[in-house]
Structures are given as C-alpha cells and as structure tokens.
Design a protein around this motif. Structure first.
Motif, PDB file in Angstrom:
ATOM      1  N   MET A   1      39.683  27.859  48.385  1.00 50.29           N
ATOM      2  CA  MET A   1      39.624  29.286  48.693  1.00 50.29           C
ATOM      3  C   MET A   1      40.535  30.026  47.727  1.00 50.29           C
ATOM      4  N   SER A   2      40.041  31.093  47.135  1.00 49.61           N
ATOM      5  CA  SER A   2      40.863  31.878  46.226  1.00 49.61           C
ATOM      6  C   SER A   2      40.651  33.355  46.522  1.00 49.61           C
ATOM      7  N   THR A   3      41.576  34.176  46.058  1.00 49.00           N
ATOM      8  CA  THR A   3      41.499  35.616  46.281  1.00 49.00           C
ATOM      9  C   THR A   3      41.504  36.331  44.941  1.00 49.00           C
ATOM     10  N   LEU A   4      40.594  37.247  44.776  1.00 50.60           N
ATOM     11  CA  LEU A   4      40.520  38.048  43.563  1.00 50.60           C
ATOM     12  C   LEU A   4      41.178  39.382  43.853  1.00 50.60           C
ATOM     13  N   LYS A   5      42.258  39.699  43.147  1.00 47.35           N
ATOM     14  CA  LYS A   5      42.965  40.959  43.375  1.00 47.35           C
ATOM     15  C   LYS A   5      42.664  41.923  42.239  1.00 47.35           C
ATOM     16  N   VAL A   6      41.829  42.891  42.527  1.00 46.51           N
ATOM     17  CA  VAL A   6      41.475  43.900  41.520  1.00 46.51           C
ATOM     18  C   VAL A   6      41.379  45.248  42.209  1.00 46.51           C
ATOM     19  N   ASN A   7      41.485  46.301  41.432  1.00 44.89           N
ATOM     20  CA  ASN A   7      41.301  47.651  41.968  1.00 44.89           C
ATOM     21  C   ASN A   7      39.910  48.197  41.687  1.00 44.89           C
ATOM     22  N   SER A   8      39.243  47.585  40.701  1.00 45.03           N
ATOM     23  CA  SER A   8      37.896  48.045  40.395  1.00 45.03           C
ATOM     24  C   SER A   8      37.107  46.958  39.681  1.00 45.03           C
ATOM     25  N   ILE A   9      35.818  47.120  39.735  1.00 46.10           N
ATOM     26  CA  ILE A   9      34.910  46.265  38.970  1.00 46.10           C
ATOM     27  C   ILE A   9      34.067  47.200  38.120  1.00 46.10           C
ATOM     28  N   GLN A  10      34.012  46.900  36.825  1.00 46.03           N
ATOM     29  CA  GLN A  10      33.330  47.800  35.906  1.00 46.03           C
ATOM     30  C   GLN A  10      32.128  47.126  35.257  1.00 46.03           C
ATOM     31  N   HIS A  11      31.207  47.991  34.838  1.00 49.15           N
ATOM     32  CA  HIS A  11      30.157  47.521  33.931  1.00 49.15           C
ATOM     33  C   HIS A  11      30.797  47.235  32.570  1.00 49.15           C
ATOM     34  N   SER A  12      30.132  46.454  31.741  1.00 48.10           N
ATOM     35  CA  SER A  12      30.695  46.105  30.429  1.00 48.10           C
ATOM     36  C   SER A  12      30.918  47.334  29.558  1.00 48.10           C
ATOM     37  N   ASN A  13      30.291  48.464  29.930  1.00 45.57           N
ATOM     38  CA  ASN A  13      30.515  49.690  29.142  1.00 45.57           C
ATOM     39  C   ASN A  13      31.742  50.454  29.610  1.00 45.57           C
ATOM     40  N   GLY A  14      32.473  49.896  30.584  1.00 47.01           N
ATOM     41  CA  GLY A  14      33.698  50.528  31.049  1.00 47.01           C
ATOM     42  C   GLY A  14      33.531  51.443  32.233  1.00 47.01           C
ATOM     43  N   THR A  15      32.323  51.598  32.738  1.00 46.65           N
ATOM     44  CA  THR A  15      32.075  52.470  33.886  1.00 46.65           C
ATOM     45  C   THR A  15      32.403  51.740  35.183  1.00 46.65           C
ATOM     46  N   ASP A  16      33.211  52.393  36.035  1.00 43.94           N
ATOM     47  CA  ASP A  16      33.521  51.793  37.331  1.00 43.94           C
ATOM     48  C   ASP A  16      32.256  51.665  38.172  1.00 43.94           C
TER      49      ASP A  16
END
Lengths: 372, 52
Positions: A1-16
């Motif tokens: 089990m692991s936890t991913l700590k992020v504030n956002s996930i973006q498209h490869s073009n940088g768009t949230d």
C-alpha cells in the motif's frame, strides 16, 4: 500500500486536470467521462422500494405484476409461490427492501414448458445511448444482491424484443441464506438496433426454473438470434421444494464493464418513474359531476404522464357525496377520452344522488396500467 | 374474455373494450399492451361479447 501526495494532476501540456486543496476537496477542471455521474441505472425500482400494487401476494401460479413495481413475472407450471416486498436486505448497503419469492407448492418435476422468470422491460427510447446495432455498441454491466436457501447455477438474460436476439450469462449462488453481490458484464451487440419509441425493446430476465423447452440447448453467452432452448441452460429448479425462497435487491444495469455503487434515488423520483407505467392508489377525483343522478363523473389528470393511454380498473372503496348525502362507490361505469395524460372517469355508486349537482369523491382505489 | 362498452346514449363506444376477468377498461391505444393482447385474441378468431 502506498500513498501519492500531490496537490494536482496535470495534462502533459501543463493544464490542471484535477486539484486537491488542503482540506482534501477535489476539483475537476473538465468533464468526468467514462460513465455518467447520474442516471446510470437503466433499471427502475432496482432497490424494490416501490410496491404500489401491494406488499404481499400469495397463491401465485401465473404471469403478472404482483408487488414491487416494474418487476414482472413470466412463466407457467412452476408450482405456487408467495411474492412479497421484504425487509430482509444486505447489511450496510443502504437498502430497505428486497423482493422475495417463497414457494408454497413445489414442482420438483418440471414439464418441458415449465419456466419462471422475473424480468423488467425497458423502453427503446431509453436505450438509444447503448448504440446497439453499431460498431460502437456499449458493453453493459449488471449488478445485484441475491439470497436464497438453494445454491447453484442461475441464469440471467438480456432479451432484445425488437430483433428477437439474446445473450445469457450464468452466475452462482454459493452459500445458503447469505446475501451475495453478483456482477455480470454483457458485451455490446453490433447487430440490430433498438426501436426509438415507447415500446418494449429490452428485457432483463432472471431465471428461477426452466423445463427442457428453455434449457436443453447450449447456453447462449454471446449475442445471437434468440433460441429458446439456449436461454436457461443449467438453471437450478428453485421450485423443487416448499419453503424454497430467493430475494433480490440492488438491481443495476449500466453502461461500461464496471459495476459502480448502486445509484440510490429519492423515493419521490423512483415513484414518479414507476408511475409512468402504473399508478395504483386512493384518489379523490376532482371536478366531479352528478351525471344523471346515479353516477359521479370526473376528469382526472395523472400526476406523471404515462407511457401510453392506460387500462383503468376499479380496485375498491370510495365515497361519493353530492353535499346532501354520501354514497358508496361500487365500481367503474365507463372511461372516456383516455390518453397518456388524463381520462374522464364515470363511477357507479349505491343510491341516487341529486342529478346535475357538483359532487366529490374520496378514497376511490383505482389502477392505471400502461406497463410494457 | 372481453365485452363491448356502450356510451351513455346507448351507442357502442369504439374507443374502449372491457376485459371481463378484472373489469379493466382498455383504451384502443396501439401502445397499450392490454390492447395488443386484445387484438391478438381477436386475430385468433374470437369476438367480444355485446355490451349490456
């Protein structure tokens, strides 16, 4: 089990595409695709909460609707059972009701034409987004909860009424007297589209017993022209002993290859959806008129427009009044101008009221039936 | 079995038929499944009773 700590996930073009704030609230920047967020369930009353016709019916030996709305029974020579809207439900799932079949007379030796199925019929115009008959035909997934004293193999069908095509799948009840959740995926059918109208296009059927006329072939697990002997191959005979029973609830049929959590709809919404097909209850008919001194006449507009002009049946009860005296309502004299939205209803009553007077009626139990 | 229904003036009501098993009044709407069953019954050579 692991936890991913992020504030956002973006498209490869940088768009949230997805952002998460410090409180854990998640926002999507676009539309979530894949499966609809609402109105996923093609089945009406899948949690069996609506039972306008009654909560229990005994001595059942033939086809028809008995308790939970929209779930029809088809079959012959299956013994006798009692059907009820039950309160036995799987724990922790949010259900309040299930539909129960309890055998009171067994048929341990099914005749060739014996069978029994529970089914729900669906209008073609509600199925167009399945894109049946095209290269993009959608896969659909059925999920439901089931409990029985009789373990073994059971069969479900999707039956294309418009084109007489069929796909069947087997599932297993593994443990006696235990609620089990079943999930079954059906491939899309690239052959033959559903009619885009208010007619019966697709039946979801649950087999309960089947004689050789419906079970002596090879189970038809891919879409093809319907062959009766391939419908219920392997189906156990649930009718083979008194006190055999089965309960169902949480029936959901949705686009995709994944069963999402059951879509609990509010009572009023589910009731309105059921009442497109059947309305049964007590009515105080508005705008009554004492026609000819012997019968009340009333216009009646249904609370929900119905699928078709309904058949109308007097069930019981009712009192008519002309302001001078009360008269017991005894039946239905006639119906006029019946449409999918309204009807003119002429009742019969005991005694003779003052003709030509305004009247009212109360507590008249009627059934308006526009089922598929 | 089915029975014809008369209008209040005594003429035949050609918009509805009565099913005698449960006294349901069935409108002549092709989308009504009870009416569809009635049409099949007639197609088998049966005829409804006359109205009273």
């Amino acid at each position: 089990m692991s936890t991913l700590k992020v504030n956002s996930i973006q498209h490869s073009n940088g768009t949230d595409a997805l952002t998460i704030d410090s409180a854990g609230n998640t926002s999507f920047s676009g539309v979530v695709t894949g499966t609809p967020l609402g109105n996923r369930n093609l089945i009406i009353n899948g949690d069996m909460k609506i039972a306008q016709r009654g909560t229990s019916a005994s001595g059942i030996t033939g086809s028809g609707y008995y308790t939970c709305d929209r779930f029809d029974i088809g079959g012959v020579s299956f013994g006798t059972f009692t059907q009820s809207q039950d309160t036995d439900v799987p724990t922790g799932q949010g259900f309040a009701n299930s539909i129960k079949f309890l055998w009171t007379t067994a048929n341990a030796s099914l005749s060739n034409n014996s069978f029994l199925q529970m089914h729900q019929s669906i209008e073609g115009q509600n199925l167009q987004y399945l894109k049946k008959g095209t290269a993009n035909a959608e896969t659909v997934t059925l999920s439901f909860w089931v409990k029985s004293n009789k373990t073994g193999t059971y069969i479900v069908n999707l039956w294309d009424i418009d084109n007489t095509r069929l796909i069947a799948k087997a599932y297993t009840i593994n443990a006696v007297d235990t609620w089990e959740k079943k999930t079954i995926t059906f491939a899309g059918d690239t052959v033959a589209s559903f009619d885009n109208d208010n007619g019966r296009s697709l039946d979801l059927t649950f087999g309960l017993c089947a004689g050789t006329d419906n079970s002596s072939g090879t189970l038809q697990t891919t879409w093809a022209s319907a062959v009766a002997i391939n419908r219920y191959v392997g189906q156990v005979n649930l009718a083979d002993a008194v006190n055999n029973y089965i309960n169902f609830t949480g029936v959901q049929l949705e686009v995709g290859d994944t069963a999402t959590p059951f879509e609990h709809r509010p009572y009023d919404m589910e009731l309105a959806r059921c009442q497109r097909y059947c309305v049964q209850g007590d009515f105080a008919l508005a705008g009554c008129y004492g026609g000819g001194g012997a019968y009340p006449i009333a216009g009646h507009t249904y609370s929900t427009p119905m699928r078709a002009a309904p058949s109308i049946t007097y069930i019981s009860g009712g009192t008519a009044s002309d302001g001078i005296a009360d008269y017991a309502v005894t039946g239905l004299l006639a119906t006029q101008a019946v449409t999918s939205r309204s009807a003119r209803i002429l009742l019969t009553q005991t005694g003779t009221s003052a003709g030509g007077r305004g009247m009212d009626t109360k507590a008249v139990t009627l059934k308006f039936d526009a089922e598929l | 079995m089915y029975k014809k229904v008369n209008n209040l003036n005594g003429t035949e009501d050609t918009t509805v038929i009565k099913r005698t098993s449960d006294n349901a009044f069935i409108p002549f709407d092709e989308a009504n499944t009870d009416y569809q069953e009635y049409l099949e019954w007639v197609a088998e050579g049966n005829t409804p009773e006359e109205a009273e």
